[in-house]
Design a protein around this motif. Structure first.
Motif, mmCIF file in Angstrom:
data_model
loop_
_atom_site.group_PDB
_atom_site.id
_atom_site.type_symbol
_atom_site.label_atom_id
_atom_site.label_comp_id
_atom_site.label_asym_id
_atom_site.label_seq_id
_atom_site.Cartn_x
_atom_site.Cartn_y
_atom_site.Cartn_z
ATOM 1 N N THR A 145 0.827 -1.211 0.000
ATOM 2 C CA THR A 145 0.000 0.000 0.000
ATOM 3 C C THR A 145 0.858 1.257 0.000
ATOM 4 O O THR A 145 0.504 2.256 -0.649
ATOM 5 N N GLU A 146 1.985 1.226 0.702
ATOM 6 C CA GLU A 146 2.839 2.416 0.740
ATOM 7 C C GLU A 146 3.561 2.629 -0.585
ATOM 8 O O GLU A 146 3.808 3.776 -0.987
ATOM 9 N N GLY A 186 -9.594 -3.712 -5.618
ATOM 10 C CA GLY A 186 -8.707 -4.580 -4.851
ATOM 11 C C GLY A 186 -7.948 -3.872 -3.749
ATOM 12 O O GLY A 186 -7.438 -4.535 -2.840
ATOM 13 N N MET A 187 -7.878 -2.545 -3.812
ATOM 14 C CA MET A 187 -7.198 -1.812 -2.744
ATOM 15 C C MET A 187 -7.858 -2.057 -1.391
ATOM 16 O O MET A 187 -7.188 -2.084 -0.366
ATOM 17 N N GLN A 188 -9.172 -2.264 -1.403
ATOM 18 C CA GLN A 188 -9.870 -2.519 -0.145
ATOM 19 C C GLN A 188 -9.403 -3.826 0.480
ATOM 20 O O GLN A 188 -9.212 -3.908 1.697
ATOM 21 N N THR A 189 -9.202 -4.853 -0.353
ATOM 22 C CA THR A 189 -8.717 -6.135 0.153
ATOM 23 C C THR A 189 -7.320 -6.002 0.736
ATOM 24 O O THR A 189 -7.022 -6.548 1.809
ATOM 25 N N VAL A 190 -6.448 -5.277 0.036
ATOM 26 C CA VAL A 190 -5.077 -5.104 0.515
ATOM 27 C C VAL A 190 -5.067 -4.325 1.825
ATOM 28 O O VAL A 190 -4.343 -4.677 2.774
ATOM 29 N N LEU A 191 -5.876 -3.266 1.905
ATOM 30 C CA LEU A 191 -5.939 -2.471 3.139
ATOM 31 C C LEU A 191 -6.511 -3.286 4.290
ATOM 32 O O LEU A 191 -6.053 -3.170 5.433
ATOM 33 N N ASN A 192 -7.523 -4.118 4.002
ATOM 34 C CA ASN A 192 -8.085 -4.977 5.050
ATOM 35 C C ASN A 192 -7.054 -5.976 5.557
ATOM 36 O O ASN A 192 -6.945 -6.225 6.764
ATOM 37 N N LEU A 193 -6.294 -6.567 4.635
ATOM 38 C CA LEU A 193 -5.251 -7.515 5.030
ATOM 39 C C LEU A 193 -4.190 -6.836 5.878
ATOM 40 O O LEU A 193 -3.737 -7.400 6.879
ATOM 41 N N ALA A 194 -3.811 -5.623 5.487
ATOM 42 C CA ALA A 194 -2.821 -4.885 6.264
ATOM 43 C C ALA A 194 -3.342 -4.608 7.668
ATOM 44 O O ALA A 194 -2.611 -4.763 8.661
ATOM 45 N N GLY A 195 -4.609 -4.218 7.770
ATOM 46 C CA GLY A 195 -5.174 -3.896 9.075
ATOM 47 C C GLY A 195 -5.313 -5.109 9.977
ATOM 48 O O GLY A 195 -4.902 -5.080 11.146
ATOM 49 N N VAL A 196 -5.873 -6.195 9.445
ATOM 50 C CA VAL A 196 -6.069 -7.403 10.249
ATOM 51 C C VAL A 196 -4.729 -8.030 10.616
ATOM 52 O O VAL A 196 -4.515 -8.440 11.764
ATOM 53 N N GLY A 197 -3.807 -8.105 9.664
ATOM 54 C CA GLY A 197 -2.502 -8.680 9.952
ATOM 55 C C GLY A 197 -1.745 -7.894 10.999
ATOM 56 O O GLY A 197 -1.129 -8.465 11.904
ATOM 57 N N TYR A 198 -1.802 -6.572 10.893
ATOM 58 C CA TYR A 198 -1.118 -5.701 11.852
ATOM 59 C C TYR A 198 -1.723 -5.841 13.246
ATOM 60 O O TYR A 198 -0.996 -5.989 14.236
#
Length: 229
Positions: A96-97, A133-145
Motif C-alpha cells: 500500500t505504501e 482490490g485496494m480494499q482487500t489489501v488495506l483490510n489484510l494490512a489492518g487485520v494482519g497488523y
C-alpha cells in the motif's frame, strides 16, 4: 565475507530498531489524509519511508521468530501463527505504501474522488465509492497488523528471551489501533508511537540476547588410561 546465523540475527535486530525509529519519525507533523496532500513531495517522501519501514520490520520480526521459536512453549503454534499474520500485515502495508508513493500521485489529478476514498479506507473509515482490490489489501494490512501484532507480542512475552516490556507494548500497541474506528483521526499518529518504541526495544533486545548467550564449550579430549601390565 562469511554469513553466519549470529550475523543475520543481529542484522534483524538492527532492522527492527530502524523500523521502529522510522515509524515514529514519519508520524511527526504528518499531513492530513486528503487528496491535496498526495500531490506534494512530502507525501512521496513519507510514503517511501513507510515502505522502507515495512520491509525492515518484516526482516526484524523474521529474525525474532527464528531466534525464539524453540522457546515459545504451549501452545507451540502461537508464535508461528502470530508471525505469519504479522508478516502478512507488513507485506500488505509495504504494497500500500508503494502504491501511495508511486501510483496515487499520478492519478490524483484525474481521479481525486478515488484517491480520497482510498485515503478514507486507509484511515479506517468507509469509502463512498468502490476502490476495488485496494480494499482487500488495506483490510489484510489492518487485520494482519492488529491480530498478528497482538498474537506475536504474546508469543514473544511467553518465551522470555526478548524484553518482555517491549513484547507487551507491541501487543497492546497493535491492539490499540482497533480504537481508531471510533476515535478522531488526530489519534491515528499518537497510537503508532508505542509500536515504534516496541520495535526499537525488541530490536535492541534481539541484538543483546546474542551477547548473553553462553559461548559453546570445546569438546574435552578423552583421557587414555595407562595400560595395565
Amino acid at each position: 565475507m562469511t554469513i553466519t546465523s549470529t550475523g543475520l540475527t543481529k542484522a534483524a535486530g538492527v532492522a527492527a530498531a530502524a523500523a521502529g525509529a522510522i515509524f515514529i519519525v514519519v508520524q511527526i507533523n504528518h499531513p492530513p489524509m486528503v487528496a491535496a496532500s498526495v500531490e506534494t513531495t512530502e507525501w512521496v517522501v513519507r510514503s517511501t519511508a513507510k515502505a522502507v519501514m515495512a520491509a525492515l520490520a518484516l526482516a526484524g520480526i523474521t529474525g525474532m521468530y527464528l531466534h525464539t521459536r524453540r522457546r515459545v512453549g504451549w501452545p507451540a503454534w502461537l508464535s508461528l501463527v502470530g508471525y505469519l499474520l504479522f508478516a502478512a500485515g507488513y507485506l500488505a502495508m509495504f504494497a500500500t505504501e508503494v502504491i501511495a508513493a508511486t501510483v496515487l500521485p499520478t492519478v490524483v489529478g484525474s481521479q481525486p474522488g478515488y484517491v480520497n476514498d482510498v485515503l478514507v479506507s486507509a484511515a479506517g473509515g468507509t469509502p463512498a465509492g468502490d476502490i476495488g482490490g485496494m480494499q482487500t489489501v488495506l483490510n489484510l494490512a489492518g487485520v494482519g497488523y492488529l491480530v498478528g501484532g497482538l498474537t506475536f507480542g504474546i508469543a514473544l512475552f511467553r518465551t522470555g528471551i526478548l524484553a518482555r516490556w517491549a513484547a507487551i507494548l507491541l501487543a497492546v500497541g497493535t491492539l490499540g489501533t482497533a480504537a481508531l474506528a471510533v476515535l478522531p483521526e488526530g489519534f491515528n499518529r499518537p497510537l503508532a508511537v508505542p509500536v515504534g518504541i516496541a520495535l526499537i526495544g525488541l530490536g535492541v533486545s534481539l541484538w543483546r540476547s546474542l551477547d548473553r548467550s553462553p559461548a559453546p564449550t570445546a569438546p574435552v579430549a578423552p583421557v587414555r588410561e595407562p595400560a595395565v601390565p
